[in-house]
Design a protein around this motif. Structure first.
Motif, PDB file in Angstrom:
ATOM      1  N   ILE A  85      37.690  36.494  49.202  1.00  0.00           N
ATOM      2  CA  ILE A  85      37.630  36.001  47.814  1.00  0.00           C
ATOM      3  C   ILE A  85      36.744  36.910  46.966  1.00  0.00           C
ATOM      4  O   ILE A  85      37.090  37.248  45.820  1.00  0.00           O
ATOM      5  N   PHE A  86      35.610  37.307  47.508  1.00  0.00           N
ATOM      6  CA  PHE A  86      34.709  38.190  46.772  1.00  0.00           C
ATOM      7  C   PHE A  86      35.391  39.510  46.438  1.00  0.00           C
ATOM      8  O   PHE A  86      35.276  40.018  45.313  1.00  0.00           O
ATOM      9  N   SER A  87      36.105  40.070  47.399  1.00  0.00           N
ATOM     10  CA  SER A  87      36.797  41.334  47.183  1.00  0.00           C
ATOM     11  C   SER A  87      37.857  41.219  46.085  1.00  0.00           C
ATOM     12  O   SER A  87      37.899  42.032  45.151  1.00  0.00           O
ATOM     13  N   LEU A  88      38.687  40.204  46.169  1.00  0.00           N
ATOM     14  CA  LEU A  88      39.770  40.033  45.197  1.00  0.00           C
ATOM     15  C   LEU A  88      39.228  39.762  43.793  1.00  0.00           C
ATOM     16  O   LEU A  88      39.776  40.259  42.799  1.00  0.00           O
ATOM     17  N   SER A  89      38.154  38.992  43.694  1.00  0.00           N
ATOM     18  CA  SER A  89      37.570  38.696  42.379  1.00  0.00           C
ATOM     19  C   SER A  89      36.945  39.942  41.757  1.00  0.00           C
ATOM     20  O   SER A  89      36.918  40.081  40.525  1.00  0.00           O
TER      21      SER A  89
END
Length: 406
Positions: A85-89
């Motif tokens: 999630i952190f990467s995609l955001s």
């Protein structure tokens, strides 16, 4: 559930140390770009700095409660989901340059990376115990401090060469690599998950929150880290607008001050066996002395070198206090590592975000003396909390002695 394999434990531990700094890098990487982002997005300086505060608030809030989930359902799966999630955001922030969207995505990033950091702390508690655990947690704070050192340096060059969006592309790529490696080489370390009993969980929280020295050590950590964070938030504007240097110079300046943070952490680890009260008292005296000299030189020789030179030593002393108080609070409840780690990280960063935002709101960044006022308030706060901490520990020792005569 995939348990960690014996042959990968060493690499998985190194990987935990490598992933943990992402939480700090997520702030420091784009700090040299704050002025450019404010211009490009047509918002005020305070609005742009609020993106950091929002991240820190949600980063702290998530840590308050995620410990329950990690102790009940394990560390590995939640860690992987959060990294993804952190990467995609991060990629989404670069793709959608809108301040309100950035606020939302930064909140999501704060929650997700908060889960990752608490999971990695709990991983270390699962892997080590006793003095080895204290050593591992102290190493974690040192490794974590690499973020504030390297991130602004990299961010300054990314800003100058490509623009602010590439800071978030970098964050997205780095966290995606961490996700893939963690998926392959790491695994679950919690062999006996705690049953999810609300009353027991509430009792654990109540016990920790009612422990005076535990709460005050967290407060010390938040104030000490605030000294470094306030410089990270204000230096891009002071250096670019007051001294008229570019973002690369901002990056180099933050690199030097970051070395001060690393030096303080290394010194804290080296002197880990010395009496805690004596160490923090001396460090606080160093802070006040250096701050007095900084204010004097701001009057007679206001330049980049006096700004960076004195800030280096103030931040170094702050890092020393942070390392000792943070390690103390993390090791205070080893049998409830997930919940304790969440409370420590959560309250530290909620306090940090609240203090820094209020300082910036009521004392605008207009001149060098603004930074001196920020530091004076924070260092004074450290003194007050430290005196309360010492008195509280003495009372605890006296009560313990009275209850166990002979």
């Amino acid at each position: 559930m995939k348990m960690i394999q014996e042959k990968y434990k060493g690499f998985a531990t190194v990987l935990a140390y490598a992933i943990a700094p992402l939480s700090g890098i997520a702030v420091d990487l784009y700090s040299p770009s704050l002025p450019a982002m404010a211009r490009d997005l047509h918002v005020s300086v305070l609005n742009m700095q609020a993106s950091v505060s929002i991240y820190l608030v949600f980063y702290g809030i998530s840590q308050l409660f995620v410990g329950i989930l990690l102790d009940s359902f394990g560390r590995h799966r939640l860690n992987l989901i959060s990294l993804l999630i952190f990467s995609l955001s991060s990629f989404a922030i670069a793709a959608i340059p809108n301040i309100h969207v950035i606020y939302i995505l930064r909140a999501i990033q704060g929650v997700s990376i908060g889960i990752v950091l608490v999971a990695k702390r709990a991983f270390l508690v699962d892997m080590f115990n006793g003095d080895k655990l204290k050593h591992a947690l102290s190493v974690l704070t040192i490794v974590w401090s690499i973020g504030p050192i390297t991130a602004p340096f990299i961010g300054g060059y990314l800003q100058t060469s490509f623009g602010w969006k590439y800071n978030f592309y970098f964050l997205g790529a780095a966290s995606m690599v961490g996700f893939i490696l963690d998926w392959i080489f790491s695994g679950e370390t919690l062999h006996a998950p705690a049953k999810f009993h609300f009353r027991q969980i509430a009792a654990n929280y109540s016990k920790m929150l009612g422990t005076f020295d535990f709460i005050l050590s967290i407060t010390l950590s938040g104030l000490a880290y605030g000294v470094a964070m306030i410089f990270t938030l204000t230096s891009p504007f002071l250096i670019e607008h007051t001294f008229h240097y570019n973002s690369v110079t901002v990056g180099y300046s933050l690199l030097v001050v970051g070395l001060g943070w690393l030096s303080g952490n290394l010194l804290g680890k080296a002197l880990i066996k010395i009496d805690l009260n004596k160490k923090i008292f001396i460090a606080n005296i160093v802070q006040f002395t250096t701050l007095a000299l900084m204010i004097l030189f701001f009057r007679i020789a206001p330049n980049l070198y006096t700004l960076i030179g004195f800030t280096f030593f103030i931040v170094m002393a702050s890092a020393f206090i942070f390392n000792n108080s943070f390690t103390y609070s993390l090791s205070r409840f080893p049998k409830m590592a997930g919940i304790a780690g969440g409370l420590v990280g959560g309250f530290t960063y909620i306090l940090l975000s609240g203090i820094t935002y209020l300082l910036l709101l009521f004392i605008p960044v207009t001149e060098l003396m603004s930074l001196a006022w920020y530091d004076l308030i924070l260092v004074g706060g450290i003194s007050i909390v430290f005196v309360s901490f010492v008195r509280g520990r003495r009372k605890q020792v006296a009560l313990k002695s009275a209850s166990c005569p002979g």
